[in-house]
Write a protein that holds these residues in place. Structure first.
Motif, PDB file in Angstrom:
ATOM      1  N   THR A 156       0.819  -1.210   0.000  1.00 41.97           N
ATOM      2  CA  THR A 156       0.000   0.000   0.000  1.00 41.97           C
ATOM      3  C   THR A 156       0.854   1.262   0.000  1.00 41.97           C
ATOM      4  O   THR A 156       0.434   2.295  -0.501  1.00 41.97           O
ATOM      5  CB  THR A 156      -0.938   0.033   1.215  1.00 41.97           C
ATOM      6  OG1 THR A 156      -0.152   0.017   2.415  1.00 41.97           O
ATOM      7  CG2 THR A 156      -1.902  -1.140   1.194  1.00 41.97           C
ATOM      8  N   HIS A 157       2.055   1.168   0.576  1.00 38.08           N
ATOM      9  CA  HIS A 157       2.962   2.315   0.661  1.00 38.08           C
ATOM     10  C   HIS A 157       4.351   1.888   0.208  1.00 38.08           C
ATOM     11  O   HIS A 157       4.782   0.770   0.474  1.00 38.08           O
ATOM     12  CB  HIS A 157       3.011   2.859   2.088  1.00 38.08           C
ATOM     13  CG  HIS A 157       1.738   3.506   2.500  1.00 38.08           C
ATOM     14  ND1 HIS A 157       0.646   2.773   2.921  1.00 38.08           N
ATOM     15  CD2 HIS A 157       1.355   4.805   2.520  1.00 38.08           C
ATOM     16  CE1 HIS A 157      -0.348   3.605   3.197  1.00 38.08           C
ATOM     17  NE2 HIS A 157       0.062   4.838   2.963  1.00 38.08           N
ATOM     18  N   LYS A 171       2.620   6.539   7.051  1.00 39.86           N
ATOM     19  CA  LYS A 171       1.750   6.117   5.959  1.00 39.86           C
ATOM     20  C   LYS A 171       0.934   7.343   5.520  1.00 39.86           C
ATOM     21  O   LYS A 171      -0.147   7.600   6.040  1.00 39.86           O
ATOM     22  CB  LYS A 171       0.855   4.974   6.417  1.00 39.86           C
ATOM     23  CG  LYS A 171       1.661   3.738   6.834  1.00 39.86           C
ATOM     24  CD  LYS A 171       0.850   2.490   6.726  1.00 39.86           C
ATOM     25  CE  LYS A 171       1.566   1.246   7.143  1.00 39.86           C
ATOM     26  NZ  LYS A 171       2.859   1.019   6.660  1.00 39.86           N
ATOM     27  N   GLU A 211      -2.028   3.733  -4.033  1.00 43.43           N
ATOM     28  CA  GLU A 211      -3.350   3.920  -4.631  1.00 43.43           C
ATOM     29  C   GLU A 211      -3.680   5.401  -4.814  1.00 43.43           C
ATOM     30  O   GLU A 211      -4.176   5.821  -5.863  1.00 43.43           O
ATOM     31  CB  GLU A 211      -4.404   3.246  -3.751  1.00 43.43           C
ATOM     32  CG  GLU A 211      -5.798   3.281  -4.337  1.00 43.43           C
ATOM     33  CD  GLU A 211      -6.804   2.570  -3.452  1.00 43.43           C
ATOM     34  OE1 GLU A 211      -7.883   3.148  -3.217  1.00 43.43           O
ATOM     35  OE2 GLU A 211      -6.500   1.438  -3.012  1.00 43.43           O
ATOM     36  N   ASN A 218       1.727   6.716  -0.967  1.00 46.38           N
ATOM     37  CA  ASN A 218       0.536   5.889  -0.876  1.00 46.38           C
ATOM     38  C   ASN A 218       0.231   5.495  -2.323  1.00 46.38           C
ATOM     39  O   ASN A 218      -0.145   6.339  -3.135  1.00 46.38           O
ATOM     40  CB  ASN A 218      -0.611   6.689  -0.256  1.00 46.38           C
ATOM     41  CG  ASN A 218      -1.901   5.920  -0.206  1.00 46.38           C
ATOM     42  OD1 ASN A 218      -2.261   5.212  -1.141  1.00 46.38           O
ATOM     43  ND2 ASN A 218      -2.630   6.088   0.875  1.00 46.38           N
TER      44      ASN A 218
END
Length: 189
Positions: free
Chosen positions: A33-34, A54, A82, A80
């Motif tokens: 995700t990161h 994050k 996304e 991040n």
């Protein structure tokens, strides 16, 4: 992003392409995700995995002055994936709109313009520069400006072969370079 840049800058992108490739991370990273991105002129001084923030979109530290978050340095960036992917469309469009005025090495200005007001602040320790002096709490050391080889030449008294920008940066803390160049050299062994 390179597909927009190569037709304009040609072979110069062989040198500067890596900077722009950070913008393509969301195109191939699907597991995490990161992601922590760094330029190649860094040294990891501490473990960053457990303490990495994050961010909502991206997190970066200041460009030249400690604590000055008016403009970020993209040499150390936590992304991040996304959220960056969603913003990437605007990034590509902004790049297309300035291809005639940008330089092949100037991804950072574009990133600052597109992410203005949307980036989280990394503490200085995440993107520590030698010209800020010694900091035992620094996590990532970034040779932003003079590289270790440049600093070694300057330490020997040969500053005149460099432009005013490098000399000014180096002279902010010759002591910082004296401390951190051997740290860098230790990792070359």
């Amino acid at each position: 992003m390179l597909s927009e840049l190569v037709p304009v800058f040609g072979d110069k992108m062989k040198i500067y392409g890596g900077h722009w490739l950070r913008c393509d991370i969301p195109l191939f990273e699907h597991a995490d995700t990161h992601v922590l991105y760094t330029d190649i002129d860094v040294v990891f001084l501490k473990d960053v995995v457990e303490t990495a923030p994050k961010p909502k979109v991206i997190a970066c530290g200041p460009e030249h002055n400690k604590g000055d978050y008016s403009y970020f340095n993209s040499g150390v960036m936590i992304m991040n994936v996304e959220a960056f992917a969603r913003k990437r469309v605007a990034l590509v469009e902004a790049l297309k709109g300035r291809l005639s005025t940008t330089a092949p090495y100037d991804d950072q200005t574009l990133l600052n313009d597109v992410f203005r007001g949307e980036w989280d602040h990394l503490s200085d320790e995440w993107n520590w520069k030698p010209y800020w002096g010694r900091n035992d709490e620094a996590k990532i050391l970034h040779f932003h400006g003079p590289k270790p080889a440049n600093a070694t030449v300057m330490q020997a008294g040969n500053q005149d072969i460099f432009g005013p920008d490098f000399k000014t940066i180096y002279n902010r803390s010759p002591e910082g370079y004296a401390y951190y160049v051997p740290v860098f050299e230790k990792y070359q062994e």
